[in-house]
Scaffold this active site. Structure first.
Site, PDB file in Angstrom:
ATOM      1  N   LYS A   1      11.634  25.300  38.613  1.00 54.67           N
ATOM      2  CA  LYS A   1      13.059  25.498  38.909  1.00 54.67           C
ATOM      3  C   LYS A   1      13.890  25.797  37.654  1.00 54.67           C
ATOM      4  O   LYS A   1      13.427  25.611  36.530  1.00 54.67           O
ATOM      5  CB  LYS A   1      13.592  24.244  39.621  1.00 54.67           C
ATOM      6  CG  LYS A   1      12.963  24.009  40.990  1.00 54.67           C
ATOM      7  CD  LYS A   1      13.654  22.843  41.690  1.00 54.67           C
ATOM      8  CE  LYS A   1      13.034  22.577  43.050  1.00 54.67           C
ATOM      9  NZ  LYS A   1      13.773  21.501  43.759  1.00 54.67           N
TER      10      LYS A   1
ATOM     11  N   TYR B   1      15.643  27.693  51.700  1.00 51.61           N
ATOM     12  CA  TYR B   1      16.064  26.316  51.955  1.00 51.61           C
ATOM     13  C   TYR B   1      16.825  26.184  53.279  1.00 51.61           C
ATOM     14  O   TYR B   1      17.600  25.244  53.457  1.00 51.61           O
ATOM     15  CB  TYR B   1      16.912  25.802  50.791  1.00 51.61           C
ATOM     16  CG  TYR B   1      16.084  25.394  49.580  1.00 51.61           C
ATOM     17  CD1 TYR B   1      15.153  24.360  49.676  1.00 51.61           C
ATOM     18  CD2 TYR B   1      16.224  26.019  48.356  1.00 51.61           C
ATOM     19  CE1 TYR B   1      14.389  23.972  48.581  1.00 51.61           C
ATOM     20  CE2 TYR B   1      15.463  25.630  47.248  1.00 51.61           C
ATOM     21  CZ  TYR B   1      14.551  24.610  47.376  1.00 51.61           C
ATOM     22  OH  TYR B   1      13.800  24.211  46.295  1.00 51.61           O
TER      23      TYR B   1
ATOM     24  N   ASN C   1      15.311  18.880  39.701  1.00 50.18           N
ATOM     25  CA  ASN C   1      14.065  18.112  39.620  1.00 50.18           C
ATOM     26  C   ASN C   1      12.843  18.948  39.261  1.00 50.18           C
ATOM     27  O   ASN C   1      11.718  18.598  39.601  1.00 50.18           O
ATOM     28  CB  ASN C   1      13.862  17.287  40.902  1.00 50.18           C
ATOM     29  CG  ASN C   1      13.675  18.146  42.128  1.00 50.18           C
ATOM     30  OD1 ASN C   1      13.795  19.367  42.058  1.00 50.18           O
ATOM     31  ND2 ASN C   1      13.358  17.528  43.251  1.00 50.18           N
TER      32      ASN C   1
ATOM     33  N   HIS D   1       9.242  22.525  42.835  1.00 55.12           N
ATOM     34  CA  HIS D   1       9.139  22.416  44.289  1.00 55.12           C
ATOM     35  C   HIS D   1       7.677  22.602  44.651  1.00 55.12           C
ATOM     36  O   HIS D   1       6.988  23.409  44.039  1.00 55.12           O
ATOM     37  CB  HIS D   1       9.956  23.518  44.979  1.00 55.12           C
ATOM     38  CG  HIS D   1       9.588  23.704  46.427  1.00 55.12           C
ATOM     39  ND1 HIS D   1      10.137  22.930  47.417  1.00 55.12           N
ATOM     40  CD2 HIS D   1       8.688  24.523  47.028  1.00 55.12           C
ATOM     41  CE1 HIS D   1       9.589  23.282  48.586  1.00 55.12           C
ATOM     42  NE2 HIS D   1       8.719  24.250  48.371  1.00 55.12           N
TER      43      HIS D   1
ATOM     44  N   GLU E   1       5.848  29.916  52.913  1.00 55.35           N
ATOM     45  CA  GLU E   1       6.497  30.052  51.602  1.00 55.35           C
ATOM     46  C   GLU E   1       5.761  31.056  50.723  1.00 55.35           C
ATOM     47  O   GLU E   1       6.378  31.866  50.031  1.00 55.35           O
ATOM     48  CB  GLU E   1       6.600  28.673  50.931  1.00 55.35           C
ATOM     49  CG  GLU E   1       7.571  27.752  51.650  1.00 55.35           C
ATOM     50  CD  GLU E   1       7.596  26.322  51.134  1.00 55.35           C
ATOM     51  OE1 GLU E   1       8.407  25.531  51.647  1.00 55.35           O
ATOM     52  OE2 GLU E   1       6.815  25.978  50.218  1.00 55.35           O
TER      53      GLU E   1
HETATM   54  P1  CMP Z   1      12.650  20.577  47.007  1.00 54.78           P
HETATM   55  O1  CMP Z   1      11.281  19.992  47.139  1.00 54.78           O
HETATM   56  O2  CMP Z   1      12.740  21.884  46.324  1.00 54.78           O
HETATM   57  O3  CMP Z   1      13.273  20.707  48.462  1.00 54.78           O
HETATM   58  C1  CMP Z   1      14.594  20.383  48.789  1.00 54.78           C
HETATM   59  C2  CMP Z   1      15.413  20.108  47.594  1.00 54.78           C
HETATM   60  O4  CMP Z   1      16.681  19.569  47.826  1.00 54.78           O
HETATM   61  C3  CMP Z   1      14.720  19.036  46.768  1.00 54.78           C
HETATM   62  O5  CMP Z   1      13.553  19.552  46.189  1.00 54.78           O
HETATM   63  C4  CMP Z   1      15.812  18.630  45.819  1.00 54.78           C
HETATM   64  O6  CMP Z   1      15.853  19.423  44.659  1.00 54.78           O
HETATM   65  C5  CMP Z   1      17.054  18.906  46.644  1.00 54.78           C
HETATM   66  N1  CMP Z   1      17.703  17.637  46.964  1.00 54.78           N
HETATM   67  C6  CMP Z   1      17.222  16.657  47.713  1.00 54.78           C
HETATM   68  N2  CMP Z   1      18.113  15.637  47.772  1.00 54.78           N
HETATM   69  C7  CMP Z   1      19.178  16.013  47.019  1.00 54.78           C
HETATM   70  C8  CMP Z   1      20.416  15.417  46.700  1.00 54.78           C
HETATM   71  N3  CMP Z   1      20.736  14.197  47.160  1.00 54.78           N
HETATM   72  N4  CMP Z   1      21.261  16.111  45.910  1.00 54.78           N
HETATM   73  C9  CMP Z   1      20.953  17.342  45.468  1.00 54.78           C
HETATM   74  N5  CMP Z   1      19.783  17.967  45.747  1.00 54.78           N
HETATM   75  C10 CMP Z   1      18.916  17.296  46.512  1.00 54.78           C
END
Ligand code: CMP
Length: 140
Positions: free
Chosen positions: A11, A51, A114, A117, A128
């Site tokens: 990311k 998403y 984070n 993914h 995906e």
């Molecule tokens: P990902 O696995 O890419 O799939 C959904 C994404 O939503 C997740 O990783 C996080 O990066 C994001 N996400 C989940 N919870 C939150 C939150 N509380 N605030 C912001 N982003 C979030």
């Protein structure tokens, strides 16, 4: 367990901090192979489609804005039980809850930023992968 493929995104928070190689090292150390990889800039349409299941969540707008803020690296990973194995290597969504040695424990900044993914199931992995890669771009 059979050889499986999963979809991965490195990311914007990670590409911005030049962590693509460090994350790939963790992926490879876990026995997963990078069988396709490209660095792209997601469009708003890409991010909203990818998403789409989170459209009603309060963080949807923030998530889309983040994913288009810097380049990402999209990947196909292959290996034994790749979907579950990659989720173990990534660690919990919230880096504060991620286990030692995981990508998110080491590199993630927050629940949103984070670093990576990974697909959550075989059906989503197939969808995906097909969204971002043509068959001939994946070389196992
Ligand atoms: P990902 O696995 O890419 O799939 C959904 C994404 O939503 C997740 O990783 C996080 O990066 C994001 N996400 C989940 N919870 C939150 C939150 N509380 N605030 C912001 N982003 C979030």
């Amino acid at each position: 367990m059979a050889i499986q493929r999963t979809f991965s995104i490195i990311k914007p928070d990670a590409t911005k901090r030049n962590l693509t190689g460090a994350i790939n090292a963790k992926i490879e150390a876990a026995g997963l192979r990078v069988v396709a990889q490209k660095r792209i800039r997601m469009t708003r349409d890409n991010a909203e489609t990818f998403y789409g299941v989170h459209r009603e969540r309060p963080f949807f707008g923030e998530l889309v804005a983040f994913m288009i803020s810097e380049p990402v690296v999209v990947q196909v990973l292959e290996g034994e039980d790749a979907i579950v194995k990659y989720r173990e290597v990534m660690g919990a969504t919230d880096p504060a809850e991620a286990a030692d040695g995981t990508i998110r424990k080491e590199f993630a900044l927050s629940k949103g930023e984070n670093s990576v993914h990974g697909s959550d199931a075989p059906e989503t992995a197939a969808e995906e992968i097909a969204y971002f890669f043509a068959g001939m771009e994946i070389v196992g």
